[in-house]
Scaffold this active site. Structure first.
Site, PDB file in Angstrom:
ATOM      1  N   GLY A 221       1.007  -1.114  -0.106  1.00 11.32           N
ATOM      2  CA  GLY A 221       0.545   0.009  -0.023  1.00 11.32           C
ATOM      3  C   GLY A 221       0.786   1.321   0.347  1.00 11.32           C
ATOM      4  O   GLY A 221       2.027   0.976  -0.537  1.00 11.32           O
TER       5      GLY A 221
ATOM      6  N   HIS B 125       4.810   2.114  -7.541  1.00 13.45           N
ATOM      7  CA  HIS B 125       3.926   0.932  -8.024  1.00 13.45           C
ATOM      8  C   HIS B 125       3.155   1.676  -9.465  1.00 13.45           C
ATOM      9  O   HIS B 125       2.493   0.475 -10.256  1.00 13.45           O
ATOM     10  CB  HIS B 125       3.007   1.283  -6.773  1.00 13.45           C
ATOM     11  CG  HIS B 125       3.628   0.826  -5.549  1.00 13.45           C
ATOM     12  ND1 HIS B 125       3.793   2.036  -4.423  1.00 13.45           N
ATOM     13  CD2 HIS B 125       4.374   0.173  -5.410  1.00 13.45           C
ATOM     14  CE1 HIS B 125       4.471   1.412  -3.350  1.00 13.45           C
ATOM     15  NE2 HIS B 125       4.909   0.228  -4.149  1.00 13.45           N
TER      16      HIS B 125
ATOM     17  N   GLN C 209       7.864  -9.147   7.906  1.00 14.08           N
ATOM     18  CA  GLN C 209       9.299  -8.397   7.026  1.00 14.08           C
ATOM     19  C   GLN C 209       9.403  -8.035   7.790  1.00 14.08           C
ATOM     20  O   GLN C 209      10.475  -6.759   7.780  1.00 14.08           O
ATOM     21  CB  GLN C 209       9.082  -8.571   6.141  1.00 14.08           C
ATOM     22  CG  GLN C 209       7.902  -7.000   5.691  1.00 14.08           C
ATOM     23  CD  GLN C 209       7.923  -7.606   3.959  1.00 14.08           C
ATOM     24  OE1 GLN C 209       6.982  -8.234   3.178  1.00 14.08           O
ATOM     25  NE2 GLN C 209       8.466  -5.922   3.263  1.00 14.08           N
TER      26      GLN C 209
ATOM     27  N   GLY D  62       9.562  -3.912  -8.400  1.00 16.97           N
ATOM     28  CA  GLY D  62      10.580  -2.805  -8.655  1.00 16.97           C
ATOM     29  C   GLY D  62      12.563  -3.201  -8.778  1.00 16.97           C
ATOM     30  O   GLY D  62      12.903  -3.755  -7.577  1.00 16.97           O
TER      31      GLY D  62
ATOM     32  N   ARG E 267       8.186   5.249   2.616  1.00 16.64           N
ATOM     33  CA  ARG E 267       8.884   5.272   3.543  1.00 16.64           C
ATOM     34  C   ARG E 267       9.830   7.200   3.428  1.00 16.64           C
ATOM     35  O   ARG E 267       9.758   7.050   4.522  1.00 16.64           O
ATOM     36  CB  ARG E 267      10.294   4.696   4.041  1.00 16.64           C
ATOM     37  CG  ARG E 267       9.870   3.685   4.913  1.00 16.64           C
ATOM     38  CD  ARG E 267      10.797   2.111   5.777  1.00 16.64           C
ATOM     39  NE  ARG E 267      10.176   1.480   6.084  1.00 16.64           N
ATOM     40  CZ  ARG E 267       9.840   0.388   5.421  1.00 16.64           C
ATOM     41  NH1 ARG E 267      10.627  -0.013   4.330  1.00 16.64           N
ATOM     42  NH2 ARG E 267       9.553  -0.965   5.685  1.00 16.64           N
TER      43      ARG E 267
HETATM   44  O1  PAF Z   1       7.878  -4.213  -1.697  1.00 15.28           O
HETATM   45  C1  PAF Z   1       7.343  -4.182  -0.981  1.00 15.28           C
HETATM   46  O2  PAF Z   1       5.903  -3.339  -1.124  1.00 15.28           O
HETATM   47  C2  PAF Z   1       7.107  -5.582  -0.101  1.00 15.28           C
HETATM   48  O3  PAF Z   1       8.121  -6.316   0.413  1.00 15.28           O
HETATM   49  C3  PAF Z   1       6.070  -6.778  -0.801  1.00 15.28           C
HETATM   50  C4  PAF Z   1       7.029  -7.374  -1.491  1.00 15.28           C
HETATM   51  C5  PAF Z   1       5.184  -6.587  -0.974  1.00 15.28           C
HETATM   52  C6  PAF Z   1       6.230  -8.136   0.346  1.00 15.28           C
HETATM   53  O4  PAF Z   1       5.568  -7.724   0.695  1.00 15.28           O
END
Ligand code: PAF
Length: 270
Positions: free
Chosen positions: A28, A34, A58, A145, A185
């Site tokens: 998101g 994106h 993560q 990306g 971020r």
């Molecule tokens: O790159 C990200 O935003 C995240 O690491 C991903 C690939 C969506 C996995 O949570």
């Protein structure tokens, strides 16, 4: 555009997408980076599926899981505008119905360097959710990306090593006009910190490891709040550069700017 929040809704939506399907996985807080992934996916397959899930696996215990930007309504509007056919935006319980998974994908030695060295367990969490999302969405292609170059490299490696029938496509980093790599971020940065953060993009475009290190060292010396984590030159596969090597390479950097940890990288030819 279908918005699925449960596995059953996703399965129904996926079943209704004939032809080829591309997936773009996100946490998101969508930005132009994106948008570039979604645009590439749009032209690369008959249908586009996006996932939006802030993956707790993560994030380390002292990291920014709680304050990570969440903007579902705006993200859905962005997906709609990008021509996405279906979005999967599960809750934590829907994604991990048995609680945190006991079995996780082991990223191997490549997962223990760079980001993996600074963020223990990070790539176990990333690869585990990526593999789950690949199983749930069954895409022909998945777009990631180059901004997260180590993640892209590891996802490619996982798909090859574990025989996942999905083509992984990397898309170049999208930057602001002054060079700052787009990242969710970046929202954390004050105006002063944003200016300091430009040291990372200057470093990865400095043309050599020595020049990148000099750029970062100068920023660290001049700006309180900038703290370099690493500056590394590797082959395109993230292997150490052999003596006398000629060919594609990657310059990767990570640094703290205030309380925000940022990464950047760029290709170069040796
Ligand atoms: O790159 C990200 O935003 C995240 O690491 C991903 C690939 C969506 C996995 O949570």
């Amino acid at each position: 555009m279908i918005v699925a929040t449960t596995r059953a809704e996703l399965a129904a939506a996926r079943g209704g997408l004939p032809g080829t399907v591309a997936v773009v996985m996100t946490m998101g807080a969508l930005h132009e980076g994106h948008a570039a992934l979604l645009a590439a996916a749009r032209t690369g397959a008959d249908h586009v599926l996006a996932t939006i899930f802030v993956n707790p696996l993560q994030f380390g215990p002292d990291e920014d899981f709680d304050r990570y930007p969440r903007s579902l309504d705006g993200d859905l509007a962005g997906c709609r505008a990008a021509g996405v056919d279906a979005v999967f935006a599960p809750t934590r319980d829907e994604m991990y119905p048995g609680g945190e998974p006991l079995v996780r994908v082991d990223p191997g030695p490549l997962g223990g360097i760079l980001e993996g060295a600074s963020r223990p367990g990070f790539f176990h969490g990333v690869l585990t959710v990526v593999l789950k999302l690949l199983h749930l969405t069954r895409p022909d292609r998945a777009y990631f990306g180059e901004k997260d170059y180590q993640q892209l490299t590891l996802v490619r490696r996982m798909v090859a090593d574990l025989d996942v029938p999905t083509e992984i496509i990397g898309i170049p980093t999208v930057r602001d006009p002054d060079g700052l790599a787009r990242s969710s971020r970046n929202q954390y940065l004050s105006t002063v910190e944003r200016a300091q953060a430009l040291a990372l993009s200057r470093a990865v475009h400095a043309g050599s490891l020595a020049a990148a290190e000099a750029e970062l060292a100068a920023a660290e010396a001049a700006q309180a709040g900038v703290k370099v984590d690493y500056a590394v030159l590797t082959t395109a596969d993230l292997a150490p550069v052999p003596e006398g090597y000629h060919g594609p390479a990657r310059l990767l950097v990570a640094a703290w700017v205030g309380t925000t940890r940022l990464i950047d990288n760029a290709p170069l030819t040796l």
